[in-house]
Design an enzyme around this catalytic site. Structure first.
Site, PDB file in Angstrom:
ATOM      1  N   ASP A 185       2.914   0.333   0.059  1.00  0.00           N
ATOM      2  CA  ASP A 185       2.750  -0.487  -1.142  1.00  0.00           C
ATOM      3  C   ASP A 185       2.018   0.264  -2.242  1.00  0.00           C
ATOM      4  O   ASP A 185       2.446   0.265  -3.392  1.00  0.00           O
ATOM      5  CB  ASP A 185       2.040  -1.816  -0.801  1.00  0.00           C
ATOM      6  CG  ASP A 185       0.761  -1.632   0.014  1.00  0.00           C
ATOM      7  OD1 ASP A 185       0.341  -0.478   0.257  1.00  0.00           O
ATOM      8  OD2 ASP A 185       0.166  -2.658   0.408  1.00  0.00           O
ATOM      9  N   ARG A 188       0.438 -12.736  -0.224  1.00  0.00           N
ATOM     10  CA  ARG A 188       1.563 -11.809  -0.027  1.00  0.00           C
ATOM     11  C   ARG A 188       2.872 -12.393  -0.514  1.00  0.00           C
ATOM     12  O   ARG A 188       3.790 -11.680  -0.866  1.00  0.00           O
ATOM     13  CB  ARG A 188       1.726 -11.460   1.460  1.00  0.00           C
ATOM     14  CG  ARG A 188       0.620 -10.614   2.045  1.00  0.00           C
ATOM     15  CD  ARG A 188       1.064 -10.058   3.400  1.00  0.00           C
ATOM     16  NE  ARG A 188      -0.068  -9.617   4.207  1.00  0.00           N
ATOM     17  CZ  ARG A 188      -0.642  -8.424   4.108  1.00  0.00           C
ATOM     18  NH1 ARG A 188      -0.212  -7.554   3.233  1.00  0.00           N
ATOM     19  NH2 ARG A 188      -1.662  -8.105   4.886  1.00  0.00           N
ATOM     20  N   ASP A 238      -3.729   4.789  -3.147  1.00  0.00           N
ATOM     21  CA  ASP A 238      -5.028   4.617  -3.804  1.00  0.00           C
ATOM     22  C   ASP A 238      -5.877   5.849  -3.508  1.00  0.00           C
ATOM     23  O   ASP A 238      -5.726   6.880  -4.150  1.00  0.00           O
ATOM     24  CB  ASP A 238      -5.651   3.307  -3.315  1.00  0.00           C
ATOM     25  CG  ASP A 238      -6.908   2.947  -4.077  1.00  0.00           C
ATOM     26  OD1 ASP A 238      -7.243   3.641  -5.040  1.00  0.00           O
ATOM     27  OD2 ASP A 238      -7.569   1.949  -3.714  1.00  0.00           O
TER      28      ASP A 238
HETATM   29  P1  IMP Z   1      -5.671   4.189   0.468  1.00  0.00           P
HETATM   30  O1  IMP Z   1      -5.748   4.575   1.912  1.00  0.00           O
HETATM   31  O2  IMP Z   1      -7.016   4.082  -0.194  1.00  0.00           O
HETATM   32  O3  IMP Z   1      -4.710   5.030  -0.365  1.00  0.00           O
HETATM   33  O4  IMP Z   1      -5.195   2.705   0.416  1.00  0.00           O
HETATM   34  C1  IMP Z   1      -3.944   2.360   0.746  1.00  0.00           C
HETATM   35  C2  IMP Z   1      -3.876   1.006   1.407  1.00  0.00           C
HETATM   36  O5  IMP Z   1      -4.924   0.122   0.986  1.00  0.00           O
HETATM   37  C3  IMP Z   1      -2.612   0.386   0.939  1.00  0.00           C
HETATM   38  O6  IMP Z   1      -1.571   0.654   1.859  1.00  0.00           O
HETATM   39  C4  IMP Z   1      -2.955  -1.077   0.862  1.00  0.00           C
HETATM   40  O7  IMP Z   1      -2.684  -1.693   2.095  1.00  0.00           O
HETATM   41  C5  IMP Z   1      -4.419  -1.136   0.609  1.00  0.00           C
HETATM   42  N1  IMP Z   1      -4.729  -1.366  -0.823  1.00  0.00           N
HETATM   43  C6  IMP Z   1      -5.227  -0.479  -1.716  1.00  0.00           C
HETATM   44  N2  IMP Z   1      -5.368  -1.033  -2.933  1.00  0.00           N
HETATM   45  C7  IMP Z   1      -4.906  -2.291  -2.809  1.00  0.00           C
HETATM   46  C8  IMP Z   1      -4.771  -3.387  -3.745  1.00  0.00           C
HETATM   47  O8  IMP Z   1      -5.084  -3.314  -4.947  1.00  0.00           O
HETATM   48  N3  IMP Z   1      -4.260  -4.542  -3.230  1.00  0.00           N
HETATM   49  C9  IMP Z   1      -3.879  -4.692  -1.922  1.00  0.00           C
HETATM   50  N4  IMP Z   1      -3.993  -3.696  -1.031  1.00  0.00           N
HETATM   51  C10 IMP Z   1      -4.503  -2.517  -1.463  1.00  0.00           C
HETATM   52 MG    MG Z   2      -1.040  -0.793   3.289  1.00  0.00          MG
END
Ligand code: IMP
Ligand code: MG
Length: 209
Positions: free
Chosen positions: A116, A182, A119
């Site tokens: 999705d 969701r 980040d």
């Molecule tokens: P990362 O590991 O920090 O890149 O985060 C990725 C995961 O965190 C994504 O696959 C999402 O499941 C969750 N995530 C990050 N930001 C958001 C957001 O703004 N809304 C919902 N889920 C998020």
């Molecule tokens: Mg995720």
């Protein structure tokens, strides 16, 4: 007899604390565009496997894969992982809650890893390593959203990206906040006092296939 009062049609009211970010028409248009980009850059000879990261990517992936040509011969698998728990800040550690079906042989194949949002990059870095260890020849990352200016991305780049968004935590179209929202058909932002900068479609890369 029931009431004859008709509701006006139009965007559904959002639950309190949310405000609109990207509407369903824009999502549908961009997802179709992503499908076309992938179709141009992934070949049937790569024997591609779409790996969908549950839970957040399930709506996006369901729409996206239907824009991919049947001739790709796409296989589809799922895994589930978590890094956020119930909050809005990454916990800094990724937990694989459910692995890809062991019957899916990735050796020498191209994985289209569908998530999705990119980040901090922790989740995707972990998953790229994991899938490479399972023998994937190449992992190409496809995300609906990429957070602009995220401090670290752990060296992870999105090969295909729908929209660049600002700092707000977003929900809807499969993404949740503490398990909720969701099912919203539009993307919405959570609880901040002022709206974030408008999201913009990610620039299309012209890199070679
Ligand atoms: P990362 O590991 O920090 O890149 O985060 C990725 C995961 O965190 C994504 O696959 C999402 O499941 C969750 N995530 C990050 N930001 C958001 C957001 O703004 N809304 C919902 N889920 C998020
Ligand atoms: Mg995720």
């Amino acid at each position: 007899m029931g009431t004859r009062t008709r509701r006006k049609t139009g965007p559904a009211a959002l639950p309190a604390g949310l405000y609109p970010l990207i509407g369903r028409e824009d999502l549908a248009r961009r997802v179709a565009g992503l499908g076309a980009e992938i179709a141009r850059r992934v070949r049937p000879a790569e024997r591609p496997v779409a790996v969908v990261v549950l839970q957040g990517a399930f709506v996006f992936a369901a729409d996206l894969i239907r824009h991919l040509p049947p001739a790709l011969g796409l296989e589809i698998g799922f895994l589930r992982c978590e890094s956020y728990g119930t909050g809005t800040v990454s916990q800094g550690r990724v937990v694989l809650l459910q692995d890809l079906d062991a019957a899916i042989d990735l050796r020498g194949r191209t994985v289209l890893l569908i998530d999705d949002i990119l980040d901090t990059g922790l989740t995707l870095r972990y998953l790229i390593r994991h899938l490479t260890m399972r023998g994937a020849g190449r992992v190409r990352v496809c995300v609906l959203l990429r957070r602009k200016g995220a401090k670290q991305r752990q060296g992870v780049k999105a090969d295909f990206c729908g929209f660049d968004i600002g700092p707000d935590f977003v929900v809807g179209y499969g993404l949740d906040h503490a398990g909720r929202h969701r099912n919203l058909p539009d993307l919405a932002a959570v609880h901040l006092e002022k709206p974030a900068a408008r999201s913009i479609p990610a620039k299309r890369k012209r890199s070679a296939p």
